[in-house]
Design a protein around this motif. Structure first.
Motif, PDB file in Angstrom:
ATOM      1  N   GLU A 142       0.952  -0.925  -0.001  1.00  0.00           N
ATOM      2  CA  GLU A 142      -0.430   0.078   0.130  1.00  0.00           C
ATOM      3  C   GLU A 142       0.869   1.025  -0.009  1.00  0.00           C
ATOM      4  O   GLU A 142       1.281   1.777   0.590  1.00  0.00           O
ATOM      5  N   LEU A 143       0.395   1.874  -1.105  1.00  0.00           N
ATOM      6  CA  LEU A 143       0.626   3.419  -0.644  1.00  0.00           C
ATOM      7  C   LEU A 143       0.144   4.338  -0.860  1.00  0.00           C
ATOM      8  O   LEU A 143      -1.064   4.184  -1.476  1.00  0.00           O
ATOM      9  N   GLY A 144      -0.193   5.545  -0.724  1.00  0.00           N
ATOM     10  CA  GLY A 144      -0.276   6.577  -0.527  1.00  0.00           C
ATOM     11  C   GLY A 144       0.075   7.283   0.973  1.00  0.00           C
ATOM     12  O   GLY A 144       0.090   7.108   1.976  1.00  0.00           O
ATOM     13  N   LEU A 145      -1.118   8.266   1.411  1.00  0.00           N
ATOM     14  CA  LEU A 145      -1.671   9.000   2.195  1.00  0.00           C
ATOM     15  C   LEU A 145      -2.626   8.221   2.731  1.00  0.00           C
ATOM     16  O   LEU A 145      -4.042   8.415   2.797  1.00  0.00           O
ATOM     17  N   LYS A 146      -2.425   8.499   4.077  1.00  0.00           N
ATOM     18  CA  LYS A 146      -3.462   7.913   4.736  1.00  0.00           C
ATOM     19  C   LYS A 146      -5.181   9.003   5.012  1.00  0.00           C
ATOM     20  O   LYS A 146      -4.723  10.106   4.864  1.00  0.00           O
ATOM     21  N   SER A 147      -5.950   8.794   5.756  1.00  0.00           N
ATOM     22  CA  SER A 147      -6.962   9.751   5.992  1.00  0.00           C
ATOM     23  C   SER A 147      -6.497  11.248   6.576  1.00  0.00           C
ATOM     24  O   SER A 147      -6.153  10.173   8.077  1.00  0.00           O
ATOM     25  N   PHE A 148      -6.872  12.165   6.610  1.00  0.00           N
ATOM     26  CA  PHE A 148      -6.750  12.852   7.763  1.00  0.00           C
ATOM     27  C   PHE A 148      -7.872  13.556   7.368  1.00  0.00           C
ATOM     28  O   PHE A 148      -8.333  13.980   6.389  1.00  0.00           O
ATOM     29  N   THR A 149      -8.371  14.585   8.496  1.00  0.00           N
ATOM     30  CA  THR A 149      -9.789  15.187   8.782  1.00  0.00           C
ATOM     31  C   THR A 149      -8.805  16.429   9.279  1.00  0.00           C
ATOM     32  O   THR A 149      -7.946  16.533   9.927  1.00  0.00           O
ATOM     33  N   VAL A 150      -9.242  17.313   8.633  1.00  0.00           N
ATOM     34  CA  VAL A 150      -9.395  19.140   9.395  1.00  0.00           C
ATOM     35  C   VAL A 150     -10.485  19.723   9.659  1.00  0.00           C
ATOM     36  O   VAL A 150     -11.629  19.529   8.879  1.00  0.00           O
ATOM     37  N   ASP A 151     -10.497  20.113  10.448  1.00  0.00           N
ATOM     38  CA  ASP A 151     -12.166  20.551  11.102  1.00  0.00           C
ATOM     39  C   ASP A 151     -11.751  21.964  11.008  1.00  0.00           C
ATOM     40  O   ASP A 151     -10.897  22.565  11.989  1.00  0.00           O
ATOM     41  N   LEU A 152     -12.980  22.402  10.194  1.00  0.00           N
ATOM     42  CA  LEU A 152     -12.479  24.236  10.377  1.00  0.00           C
ATOM     43  C   LEU A 152     -14.157  25.189  11.348  1.00  0.00           C
ATOM     44  O   LEU A 152     -14.657  26.111  10.911  1.00  0.00           O
ATOM     45  N   ARG A 153     -14.601  24.549  12.367  1.00  0.00           N
ATOM     46  CA  ARG A 153     -15.538  23.859  13.216  1.00  0.00           C
ATOM     47  C   ARG A 153     -16.648  24.383  12.301  1.00  0.00           C
ATOM     48  O   ARG A 153     -18.515  24.498  12.584  1.00  0.00           O
ATOM     49  N   ILE A 154     -17.056  25.057  11.004  1.00  0.00           N
ATOM     50  CA  ILE A 154     -18.727  25.461   9.968  1.00  0.00           C
ATOM     51  C   ILE A 154     -18.042  24.038   8.896  1.00  0.00           C
ATOM     52  O   ILE A 154     -19.540  23.666   9.055  1.00  0.00           O
ATOM     53  N   ALA A 155     -17.236  23.492   8.799  1.00  0.00           N
ATOM     54  CA  ALA A 155     -16.887  22.460   7.823  1.00  0.00           C
ATOM     55  C   ALA A 155     -15.365  21.245   8.325  1.00  0.00           C
ATOM     56  O   ALA A 155     -14.942  21.738   9.007  1.00  0.00           O
ATOM     57  N   GLU A 156     -16.371  19.990   8.186  1.00  0.00           N
ATOM     58  CA  GLU A 156     -15.333  19.083   8.284  1.00  0.00           C
ATOM     59  C   GLU A 156     -14.568  18.803   6.390  1.00  0.00           C
ATOM     60  O   GLU A 156     -15.486  18.043   5.911  1.00  0.00           O
ATOM     61  N   LEU A 157     -13.536  18.611   6.814  1.00  0.00           N
ATOM     62  CA  LEU A 157     -13.069  17.863   5.523  1.00  0.00           C
ATOM     63  C   LEU A 157     -11.631  17.043   5.851  1.00  0.00           C
ATOM     64  O   LEU A 157     -11.052  16.673   6.908  1.00  0.00           O
ATOM     65  N   THR A 158     -12.183  15.641   4.829  1.00  0.00           N
ATOM     66  CA  THR A 158     -11.125  14.017   5.335  1.00  0.00           C
ATOM     67  C   THR A 158     -10.777  13.940   3.738  1.00  0.00           C
ATOM     68  O   THR A 158     -11.232  14.112   2.696  1.00  0.00           O
TER      69      THR A 158
END
Length: 87
Positions: free
Chosen positions: A45-61
């Motif tokens: 497996e190669l790649g970037l594991k999922s990560f989450t950015v919480d912007l308080r009004i939206a959450e981006l994974t």
């Protein structure tokens, strides 16, 4: 209508080869057991594991992972050969 040699056709052929090889690997892994199953289904497996950015009004994974097995790599090479030879 003939296919033109361009980068998108080449990438498409590699992708189709990888998918077909991966499906064949999974099918062979189901049909056989023991060492053959491990050989065809084990991958890197190669790649970037999922990560989450919480912007308080939206959450981006975001994230992506590629899993390469023996037959998916053979499929990629077969797709490249088919592109070079026939397109």
């Amino acid at each position: 209508m003939t296919l033109q040699k361009n980068i998108w056709t080449f990438i498409g052929m590699l992708f189709i080869g990888a998918v077909i090889g991966s499906l064949l690997g999974e099918l062979i892994g189901v049909l056989f057991s023991g060492t053959a199953q491990k050989f065809f289904t084990k991958g890197v497996e190669l790649g970037l594991k999922s990560f989450t950015v919480d912007l308080r009004i939206a959450e981006l994974t975001l994230g992506f992972t590629f899993k390469f097995s023996v037959l998916s790599l053979l499929g990629i090479f077969a797709g490249g050969y088919f592109y070079q030879k026939y397109i």
